[in-house]
Design a protein around this motif. Structure first.
Motif, short mmCIF file in Angstrom:
data_model
loop_
_atom_site.label_atom_id
_atom_site.label_comp_id
_atom_site.label_asym_id
_atom_site.label_seq_id
_atom_site.Cartn_x
_atom_site.Cartn_y
_atom_site.Cartn_z
N SER A 154 48.93 67.90 49.57
CA SER A 154 49.23 69.14 50.30
C SER A 154 48.58 69.13 51.68
O SER A 154 49.20 69.52 52.67
CB SER A 154 48.75 70.34 49.49
N LEU A 155 47.34 68.67 51.75
CA LEU A 155 46.64 68.56 53.03
C LEU A 155 47.41 67.66 54.00
O LEU A 155 47.61 68.01 55.16
CB LEU A 155 45.23 68.00 52.80
N VAL A 156 47.84 66.51 53.52
CA VAL A 156 48.57 65.57 54.39
C VAL A 156 49.90 66.18 54.82
O VAL A 156 50.26 66.13 56.00
CB VAL A 156 48.76 64.21 53.68
N SER A 157 50.62 66.78 53.89
CA SER A 157 51.89 67.43 54.21
C SER A 157 51.71 68.51 55.27
O SER A 157 52.44 68.56 56.27
CB SER A 157 52.51 68.03 52.94
N GLU A 158 50.74 69.38 55.07
CA GLU A 158 50.48 70.46 56.03
C GLU A 158 50.07 69.91 57.39
O GLU A 158 50.47 70.44 58.44
CB GLU A 158 49.40 71.39 55.49
N SER A 159 49.31 68.83 57.41
CA SER A 159 48.88 68.22 58.67
C SER A 159 50.06 67.64 59.43
O SER A 159 50.12 67.72 60.66
CB SER A 159 47.83 67.13 58.40
N LEU A 160 50.99 67.03 58.70
CA LEU A 160 52.19 66.50 59.34
C LEU A 160 53.02 67.63 59.93
O LEU A 160 53.47 67.55 61.08
CB LEU A 160 53.02 65.69 58.34
N HIS A 161 53.23 68.68 59.16
CA HIS A 161 54.01 69.81 59.66
C HIS A 161 53.33 70.49 60.85
O HIS A 161 54.01 70.93 61.78
CB HIS A 161 54.27 70.82 58.54
N ARG A 162 52.01 70.56 60.84
CA ARG A 162 51.27 71.20 61.94
C ARG A 162 51.47 70.43 63.25
O ARG A 162 51.50 71.03 64.33
CB ARG A 162 49.79 71.28 61.60
N ARG A 163 51.59 69.13 63.19
CA ARG A 163 51.77 68.33 64.41
C ARG A 163 53.20 68.38 64.93
O ARG A 163 53.47 68.05 66.07
CB ARG A 163 51.33 66.89 64.15
N ASN A 164 54.12 68.77 64.04
CA ASN A 164 55.53 68.84 64.42
C ASN A 164 55.71 69.88 65.52
O ASN A 164 55.29 71.03 65.39
CB ASN A 164 56.38 69.22 63.19
N GLY A 165 56.33 69.46 66.60
CA GLY A 165 56.54 70.36 67.73
C GLY A 165 55.39 70.41 68.70
O GLY A 165 55.53 70.95 69.80
N GLN A 166 54.23 69.90 68.31
CA GLN A 166 53.08 69.87 69.21
C GLN A 166 52.95 68.50 69.88
O GLN A 166 52.85 68.41 71.10
CB GLN A 166 51.81 70.21 68.46
#
Length: 170
Positions: free
Chosen positions: A54-66
């Motif tokens: 979950s941590l890795v998934s959330e980290s990937l999504h957080r970088r999306n668009g940034q």
């Protein structure tokens, strides 16, 4: 074996055919390495742990668009497949892939180790980077990434794997 392959490639007179054969050899080597990871029976499987995945998934999504445009990913028990396009910085240059990966690995390693109550290396130092040259190749790679849990016999259908993401319907 690698030296013999290089010698064989160097003997191909047509530069386009030589490049095509080199790409094919690289894909075959990647496929062998990925099968080793998928069938491993020992080693760290920290990404099997729901809080870590979950941590890795959330980290990937957080970088999306940034820093990147995230196309697809698949978090396997002992490795991650990731397809993205680096975004441009204000000065018009692209975000360096190495900087994106370093930031992602540094953050997720620190937080995953905290979750697991451990210290030390979490990720391997290297990545397998590949520049996608056209839409057909992009489609082939994203399909491969999404089908990885099926190929590893973790699920029967790729839709059943919780730790995958794809921006587009394939």
């Amino acid at each position: 074996e690698a030296k013999q392959s290089r010698i064989a490639l160097d003997r191909i007179p047509d530069p386009q055919e030589r490049a095509r054969q080199a790409d094919l050899a690289q894909r075959q080597l990647f496929g062998k390495w990925d099968r080793v990871l998928d069938t491993a029976s020992n080693g760290p499987f920290w990404l099997r742990e729901r809080p870590v995945a979950s941590l890795v998934s959330e980290s990937l999504h957080r970088r999306n668009g940034q820093v990147c445009d995230l196309d697809a990913f698949c978090i396997m028990p002992n490795h991650v497949h990731l397809v993205f396009t680096p975004l441009t910085k204000p000065d018009g240059t692209y975000q360096p892939m190495s900087a994106i990966m370093h930031s992602l690995k540094r953050y997720t390693a620190r937080e995953a180790n905290r979750l697991l109550g451990r210290e030390g290396e979490f990720w391997q130092h290297e990545n397998y980077d590949h520049v996608v040259r056209d839409e057909a190749e992009w489609h082939r790679i994203v399909t491969y990434v999404l089908n990885n849990p099926v190929a590893a016999r973790l699920v029967q259908r790729r839709e059943d794997w919780e730790w995958s993401y794809c921006k587009h319907d394939l």
